[in-house]
Enzyme design. Structure first.
Site, PDB file in Angstrom:
ATOM      1  N   GLN A  71       4.281   9.332   7.190  1.00  0.00           N
ATOM      2  CA  GLN A  71       3.573  10.080   6.505  1.00  0.00           C
ATOM      3  C   GLN A  71       4.010  11.555   6.422  1.00  0.00           C
ATOM      4  O   GLN A  71       4.071  12.341   5.618  1.00  0.00           O
ATOM      5  CB  GLN A  71       2.044   9.854   7.015  1.00  0.00           C
ATOM      6  CG  GLN A  71       1.405   8.488   6.717  1.00  0.00           C
ATOM      7  CD  GLN A  71       0.157   8.347   7.093  1.00  0.00           C
ATOM      8  OE1 GLN A  71      -0.480   9.121   7.489  1.00  0.00           O
ATOM      9  NE2 GLN A  71      -0.239   7.070   7.002  1.00  0.00           N
ATOM     10  N   LYS A 122       0.740  -1.219   0.191  1.00  0.00           N
ATOM     11  CA  LYS A 122      -0.063   0.108  -0.100  1.00  0.00           C
ATOM     12  C   LYS A 122       0.822   1.437  -0.073  1.00  0.00           C
ATOM     13  O   LYS A 122       0.767   2.197  -0.875  1.00  0.00           O
ATOM     14  CB  LYS A 122      -1.058   0.039   1.199  1.00  0.00           C
ATOM     15  CG  LYS A 122      -2.005   1.210   1.255  1.00  0.00           C
ATOM     16  CD  LYS A 122      -2.979   0.831   2.321  1.00  0.00           C
ATOM     17  CE  LYS A 122      -2.711   0.763   3.592  1.00  0.00           C
ATOM     18  NZ  LYS A 122      -2.493   1.824   4.261  1.00  0.00           N
ATOM     19  N   SER A 123       1.790   1.378   0.818  1.00  0.00           N
ATOM     20  CA  SER A 123       2.614   2.627   1.001  1.00  0.00           C
ATOM     21  C   SER A 123       3.234   2.769  -0.364  1.00  0.00           C
ATOM     22  O   SER A 123       3.444   3.843  -0.869  1.00  0.00           O
ATOM     23  CB  SER A 123       3.778   2.380   2.039  1.00  0.00           C
ATOM     24  OG  SER A 123       3.188   2.161   3.195  1.00  0.00           O
ATOM     25  N   ASP A 150       1.539  -1.024  11.977  1.00  0.00           N
ATOM     26  CA  ASP A 150       0.358  -1.352  11.467  1.00  0.00           C
ATOM     27  C   ASP A 150       0.134  -2.782  11.704  1.00  0.00           C
ATOM     28  O   ASP A 150      -1.220  -3.513  11.543  1.00  0.00           O
ATOM     29  CB  ASP A 150       0.137  -1.275  10.006  1.00  0.00           C
ATOM     30  CG  ASP A 150       0.327   0.335   9.512  1.00  0.00           C
ATOM     31  OD1 ASP A 150      -0.333   1.015  10.216  1.00  0.00           O
ATOM     32  OD2 ASP A 150       0.573   0.503   8.232  1.00  0.00           O
ATOM     33  N   GLY A 155      -5.285   7.612   5.203  1.00  0.00           N
ATOM     34  CA  GLY A 155      -4.407   8.879   5.747  1.00  0.00           C
ATOM     35  C   GLY A 155      -3.149   9.053   5.218  1.00  0.00           C
ATOM     36  O   GLY A 155      -2.803  10.039   4.877  1.00  0.00           O
ATOM     37  N   ARG A 194      -7.749  -3.449   9.236  1.00  0.00           N
ATOM     38  CA  ARG A 194      -6.745  -4.349  10.013  1.00  0.00           C
ATOM     39  C   ARG A 194      -7.331  -4.999  11.457  1.00  0.00           C
ATOM     40  O   ARG A 194      -7.103  -6.102  11.929  1.00  0.00           O
ATOM     41  CB  ARG A 194      -5.549  -3.640  10.205  1.00  0.00           C
ATOM     42  CG  ARG A 194      -4.905  -3.037   9.410  1.00  0.00           C
ATOM     43  CD  ARG A 194      -3.264  -2.994   9.677  1.00  0.00           C
ATOM     44  NE  ARG A 194      -3.052  -1.965   8.395  1.00  0.00           N
ATOM     45  CZ  ARG A 194      -2.502  -2.401   7.125  1.00  0.00           C
ATOM     46  NH1 ARG A 194      -2.664  -3.748   6.758  1.00  0.00           N
ATOM     47  NH2 ARG A 194      -2.078  -1.684   6.421  1.00  0.00           N
ATOM     48  N   LYS A 231      -5.174   5.904  14.299  1.00  0.00           N
ATOM     49  CA  LYS A 231      -4.952   5.101  13.140  1.00  0.00           C
ATOM     50  C   LYS A 231      -6.525   5.200  12.660  1.00  0.00           C
ATOM     51  O   LYS A 231      -7.563   5.882  12.811  1.00  0.00           O
ATOM     52  CB  LYS A 231      -4.564   3.748  13.336  1.00  0.00           C
ATOM     53  CG  LYS A 231      -3.039   3.702  13.535  1.00  0.00           C
ATOM     54  CD  LYS A 231      -2.128   4.248  12.519  1.00  0.00           C
ATOM     55  CE  LYS A 231      -0.866   4.302  12.834  1.00  0.00           C
ATOM     56  NZ  LYS A 231       0.272   5.005  11.797  1.00  0.00           N
TER      57      LYS A 231
HETATM   58  C1  S3P Z   1       2.222   4.816   6.073  1.00  0.00           C
HETATM   59  C2  S3P Z   1       2.863   5.285   7.518  1.00  0.00           C
HETATM   60  C3  S3P Z   1       2.132   4.835   8.817  1.00  0.00           C
HETATM   61  C4  S3P Z   1       1.253   3.472   8.406  1.00  0.00           C
HETATM   62  C5  S3P Z   1       0.396   3.694   7.304  1.00  0.00           C
HETATM   63  C6  S3P Z   1       1.228   3.848   6.141  1.00  0.00           C
HETATM   64  C7  S3P Z   1       3.040   5.206   4.965  1.00  0.00           C
HETATM   65  O1  S3P Z   1       1.413   5.820   9.397  1.00  0.00           O
HETATM   66  O2  S3P Z   1       0.447   3.589   9.841  1.00  0.00           O
HETATM   67  O3  S3P Z   1      -0.364   2.624   7.153  1.00  0.00           O
HETATM   68  O4  S3P Z   1       2.747   4.895   4.047  1.00  0.00           O
HETATM   69  O5  S3P Z   1       3.712   6.348   5.213  1.00  0.00           O
HETATM   70  P1  S3P Z   1       2.260   6.958  10.152  1.00  0.00           P
HETATM   71  O6  S3P Z   1       3.000   7.802   9.283  1.00  0.00           O
HETATM   72  O7  S3P Z   1       0.925   7.836  10.604  1.00  0.00           O
HETATM   73  O8  S3P Z   1       2.853   6.419  11.020  1.00  0.00           O
END
Ligand code: S3P
Length: 449
Positions: free
Chosen positions: A176, A28-29, A327, A101, A402, A354
Site C-alpha cells: 500500500q 481486491k487489490s 492477509d 486501508g 477475514r 490490519k
Molecule cells: C494490499 C496490501 C496489504 C494487504 C491489503 C491489500 C494492497 O496491505 O494487507 O489487504 O492491495 O496493496 P499492506 O500494504 O498494509 O501490507
C-alpha cells in the site's frame, strides 16, 4: 454492510464432504488499482471481474467525487472514463473510504499530487489505522495533511501544486505504501523511486505497465527491489480482466482441506508469485492442492485450484514469507489448528494494524474453539492434534472480514460447530461468501434477526 448496522451473528456447523466447482469474486487489490489507474488514463477502460465488495465500491464512489465517470455495465463489469494524469477535479464531498486501508492509502497518493484539497474519512476501524506511513513520504513530495493525532483519518489532504519526486526506502514491507508513492509519482515531473527491501505484491507496477507507463525495476546489490517511475506519462485506457482473489479462495481451500472427503475446484485464481505464500505453506504442510490450467490474463498469472482433504502437519513459516501471505494468517492459523504438531509463524507485527488487531483476534478465537495457541512477540504458535476441535464460541470478529470467514471455516470441522458474533464485514471483500460455501455443502447460516 456498514459498521453502524446491528451485528450479524453467523454459525457454521460440522459438514459433510465439500464438493463442487466455484469461482470466487475478483481480486481486491487489482480491483482498486484498475479503477484508480483507469481513472487517470485517457479513454475508456473496461474492467471485467471487478470485485463488487464494499471496499472497492467506496473507491469507485470516491473517484466519482473526483470527477471520474465510473459506470456499472453489468455484474462485475465496469467502465471508467479516464480524465488523464493530473485531471482529477476538486471534490465537493468528503471521500469516505469505508473499511478499506488499500483504498485510503492508494487514493491519498493519487490525489496528493493534484492541485486540490480533499477531506478523507473511513469507518471506525479505518480511523484507528496508521496513515503516518503514507503521510511521511507524501509530505516529502509536497503534500500537506491535517490529520488526527498520530496521523489518522479523518484528515484534510492538500495536494502539492509543484510536487517533487523522491527516492524512498520503505521502512515497512507494505504494498500500500509503495503503491501510494508510485501513484503520487504519476503527476510528478521526473523520476520517483521506491526501494523495497522485501518484495511486496506488484499489481501496481504490472497494471501501470499495462496502461503504458514507463517503470524501471531492478535489484540493488543488497537484494532490495528498486522501482522507478518516469512521471507524467500518458496512460492509455486498456481493458482489464480481474482474476479471482487468492485471498478469498483461501477460505474455500482450507475448508476443503480440513473437512474429510472434500474435493473442490476453484476456477480462475490469481497466482501472482508475490501472493501465493499461503499455498506454498499449505503445500509444505502436506495439502493436496494442484494448480491446473495455468495461463496468463492481462499481465497476471492465473490457474484453477483443485483442493482435496488432506492430513496436515505443522511447519515453520519464515518471516520473509509474510508479505506474500499477509492477509492469510487468520485462515492459516485455522488450518494449523487442525494439523498435527506445531505451526510456528514468524514476523507478524503488521497483523496488529490490519482491519483489527489480528494477532489478538486469532489467539482469542482459537482459544474460544478449544485450540492450543501461543503468542511470543511477533510469533504465533498453533499446535494441533491432527483432528477435530471442540468448537463453540461465539468468536468475536471485531468487524474484521477475514477473522469472521476464518472461524466460520473452522466451524465446519469442529464437533460443536462455531458461532461468530458478527459477519457484517464479510461484504467488504467477499460478497456471496455464505452462498458460495453453502453451494459446496458447507452448513453456514446467518442467525435470524
Ligand atoms: C494490499 C496490501 C496489504 C494487504 C491489503 C491489500 C494492497 O496491505 O494487507 O489487504 O492491495 O496493496 P499492506 O500494504 O498494509 O501490507
Amino acid at each position: 454492510m456498514a459498521e453502524t448496522e446491528p451485528l450479524r451473528p453467523m454459525t457454521a456447523r460440522p459438514s459433510g464432504a465439500l464438493k463442487g466447482e466455484v469461482r470466487v469474486p475478483g481480486d481486491k487489490s487489482i480491483s482498486h488499482r484498475a479503477l484508480m489507474i483507469g481513472a487517470v488514463a485517457v479513454g475508456r477502460t473496461r474492467i471485467d471481474g471487478l470485485l463488487e465488495g464494499e471496499d472497492v465500491l467506496c473507491t469507485a464512489e470516491a473517484l466519482r467525487r473526483l470527477g471520474v465517470t465510473v459506470t456499472r455495465i453489468d455484474a462485475a463489469t465496469y467502465e471508467v472514463s479516464g480524465v488523464g494524469v493530473g485531471g482529477l477535479a476538486q471534490p465537493e464531498q468528503i471521500l469516505d473510504m469505508g473499511n478499506s486501508g488499500t483504498g485510503a492509502r492508494l487514493l491519498v497518493g493519487l490525489i496528493g499530487t493534484h492541485p486540490l484539497s480533499a477531506h478523507m474519512t473511513g469507518d471506525a476501524s479505518l480511523c484507528r489505522r496508521p496513515m503516518m506511513r503514507v503521510i511521511e513520504p507524501l509530505s516529502q513530495m509536497g503534500v500537506r495533511f491535517d490529520a488526527q493525532p498520530g496521523g489518522r483519518l479523518p484528515m484534510l489532504v492538500r495536494g502539492a501544486r509543484l510536487p517533487v519526486p523522491i527516492e524512498y526506502r520503505l521502512p515497512v514491507a507494505s504494498a500500500q505504501v509503495k503503491s501510494s508513492i508510485i501513484l503520487a509519482g504519476l503527476n510528478t515531473p521526473g523520476a520517483t523511486t521506491v526501494i523495497e527491501p522485501e518484495a511486496t505484491r506488484d499489481h501496481t507496477e504490472l497494471m501501470l505497465a499495462h496502461f503504458g507507463a514507463h517503470l524501471d525495476i531492478r535489484r540493488d546489490r543488497d537484494g532490495a527491489r528498486r522501482i522507478t517511475l518516469t512521471g507524467q506519462p500518458e496512460l492509455t485506457a486498456r481493458n482489464v480482466l480481474v482474476p479471482g482473489d487468492p485471498s478469498s479462495a483461501a477460505f474455500a481451500a482450507v475448508a476443503a482441506l480440513i473437512v474429510p472427503g472434500s474435493d473442490i475446484t476453484i476456477h480462475n485464481i490469481g497466482t501472482n508469485p508475490l501472493r501465493v505464500g499461503l499455498y506454498q505453506t499449505l503445500g509444505e504442510m502436506g495439502a493436496e492442492i494442484a494448480f491446473e490450467n495455468k495461463r496468463e490474463e492481462a499481465g497476471e498469472p492465473v490457474a484453477d485450484l483443485r483442493v482435496r482433504a488432506s492430513r496436515l502437519k505443522g511447519v515453520e513459516v519464515p518471516a520473509e514469507r509474510a508479505p506474500s501471505m499477509i492477509d492469510e494468517y487468520p485462515i492459516l492459523a485455522v488450518a494449523a489448528a487442525f494439523a498435527e504438531g506445531s505451526t510456528v509463524m514468524h514476523g507478524l507485527a503488521e497483523l496488529r494494524v490490519k482491519e483489527s488487531d489480528r494477532l489478538t483476534a486469532i489467539c482469542e478465537g482459537l482459544r474460544a474453539i478449544g485450540a492450543d495457541v501461543r503468542e511470543q512477540g511477533d510469533t504465533l504458535i498453533v499446535t494441533g492434534r491432527g483432528g477435530a476441535l471442540p468448537g463453540g464460541g461465539p468468536v468475536v470478529t471485531h468487524y474484521d472480514h477475514r477473522i469472521a470467514m476464518s472461524f466460520l471455516v473452522a466451524g465446519l470441522a469442529c464437533d460443536k460447530g462455531v458461532a461468530v458474533d458478527d459477519g457484517r464485514a464479510i461484504v467488504t471483500s467477499f460478497p456471496g461468501f455464505e452462498g458460495l460455501m453453502r453451494g459446496l455443502g458447507a452448513d453456514i447460516t446467518t442467525a435470524a434477526a
